[in-house]
Design a protein around this motif. Structure first.
Motif, PDB file in Angstrom:
ATOM      1  N   LEU A   1       0.826  -1.210   0.000  1.00 34.25           N
ATOM      2  CA  LEU A   1       0.000   0.000   0.000  1.00 34.25           C
ATOM      3  C   LEU A   1       0.861   1.260   0.000  1.00 34.25           C
ATOM      4  O   LEU A   1       0.591   2.210  -0.748  1.00 34.25           O
ATOM      5  CB  LEU A   1      -0.909   0.005   1.229  1.00 34.25           C
ATOM      6  N   ALA A   2       1.888   1.277   0.832  1.00 36.36           N
ATOM      7  CA  ALA A   2       2.732   2.458   0.941  1.00 36.36           C
ATOM      8  C   ALA A   2       3.461   2.746  -0.365  1.00 36.36           C
ATOM      9  O   ALA A   2       3.509   3.890  -0.835  1.00 36.36           O
ATOM     10  CB  ALA A   2       3.729   2.282   2.084  1.00 36.36           C
ATOM     11  N   LEU A   3       4.041   1.714  -0.971  1.00 33.91           N
ATOM     12  CA  LEU A   3       4.774   1.902  -2.218  1.00 33.91           C
ATOM     13  C   LEU A   3       3.844   2.338  -3.341  1.00 33.91           C
ATOM     14  O   LEU A   3       4.168   3.248  -4.114  1.00 33.91           O
ATOM     15  CB  LEU A   3       5.494   0.607  -2.608  1.00 33.91           C
ATOM     16  N   ALA A   4       2.681   1.702  -3.438  1.00 31.25           N
ATOM     17  CA  ALA A   4       1.736   2.045  -4.507  1.00 31.25           C
ATOM     18  C   ALA A   4       1.273   3.488  -4.392  1.00 31.25           C
ATOM     19  O   ALA A   4       1.212   4.223  -5.383  1.00 31.25           O
ATOM     20  CB  ALA A   4       0.537   1.105  -4.469  1.00 31.25           C
ATOM     21  N   GLY A   5       0.948   3.918  -3.179  1.00 32.09           N
ATOM     22  CA  GLY A   5       0.502   5.285  -2.982  1.00 32.09           C
ATOM     23  C   GLY A   5       1.575   6.304  -3.321  1.00 32.09           C
ATOM     24  O   GLY A   5       1.306   7.327  -3.978  1.00 32.09           O
ATOM     25  N   ALA A   6       2.801   6.041  -2.896  1.00 34.01           N
ATOM     26  CA  ALA A   6       3.902   6.966  -3.149  1.00 34.01           C
ATOM     27  C   ALA A   6       4.246   7.037  -4.635  1.00 34.01           C
ATOM     28  O   ALA A   6       4.472   8.119  -5.187  1.00 34.01           O
ATOM     29  CB  ALA A   6       5.124   6.546  -2.343  1.00 34.01           C
ATOM     30  N   ALA A   7       4.288   5.876  -5.296  1.00 33.95           N
ATOM     31  CA  ALA A   7       4.619   5.853  -6.720  1.00 33.95           C
ATOM     32  C   ALA A   7       3.542   6.541  -7.549  1.00 33.95           C
ATOM     33  O   ALA A   7       3.841   7.299  -8.482  1.00 33.95           O
ATOM     34  CB  ALA A   7       4.813   4.411  -7.177  1.00 33.95           C
TER      35      ALA A   7
END
Length: 212
Positions: A96-102
């Motif tokens: 979730l964190a990586l997807a949101g940031a990217a």
């Protein structure tokens, strides 16, 4: 046909609304692979069969509120793993964190995926060009994370006949596409034999989506 094999830029525009973010997952790659292993223990990888009866060379599993599946009936999302009858494993926080940031970096803020398709490629596996169109709302982007062996990604336009770019995806690369490129055809050419320190001769791909 554009060829993007030897590029060094950190951000590469593939098309309007489509960005390649080089190495964005490198800081969390080990955490992502541990999470993939945990998901696969609860919902093992499997080779799904298309409605046309073709067994896919790529092994797949899912996590999140919904999982993408294919069988002789249709392509679709389900809340439960059809092999176990249980809900798909929860979405790992690292996904979730990586997807949101990217997504935010690519111009799509506030993206919160509810489904992640995890693909496992062995030597010789491939993914034919296709569109991601089983989601309820095309207003949300797709976030794709590459881990492991180098792969050649194909990215085209909204028509199957449109020219396809060939893009070398390395361990840790993230591709985001949405907006005018949301229904772009894309795929992965046959995976060549190779080896990576963390994944051996395999490549893993996370495709994060807002399915519902």
């Amino acid at each position: 046909m554009q060829n993007l094999f030897d590029t060094d830029g950190e951000i590469e525009a593939l098309a309007p609304g489509a960005m390649l973010l080089r190495g964005r997952a490198l800081g969390v790659d080990a955490e992502l692979l541990v999470a993939i292993e945990a998901v696969a223990k609860a919902a093992p990888f499997r080779h799904m069969v298309t409605p046309g009866g073709f067994e896919m060379s790529v092994a797949m599993t899912n996590c999140g509120a919904g999982g993408w599946i294919t069988d002789r009936k249709a392509y679709r999302y389900t809340a439960e793993d059809p092999e176990s009858g249980k809900p798909w494993p929860a979405m790992p926080a690292a996904f979730l964190a990586l997807a949101g940031a990217a997504a935010a970096e690519a111009g799509f803020p506030n993206f919160v995926p509810d489904a992640c398709l995890i693909n496992r490629y062995e030597t010789g596996a491939r993914l034919s060009p296709h569109q991601d169109r089983d989601e309820a709302d095309y207003g949300h982007p797709i976030v794709s994370v590459s881990l492991g062996v180098l792969a050649t990604f194909q990215f085209g336009g909204s028509k199957r006949s449109d020219p396809m770019q060939k893009v070398a995806l390395r361990h840790g690369d993230v591709v985001v596409w949405g907006g005018p490129s949301r229904l772009a055809f894309h795929g992965v050419l046959t995976l060549k034999d190779g080896e990576h320190l963390l994944t051996g001769r395999r490549r893993f791909n996370l495709t994060l989506r807002k399915a519902f």
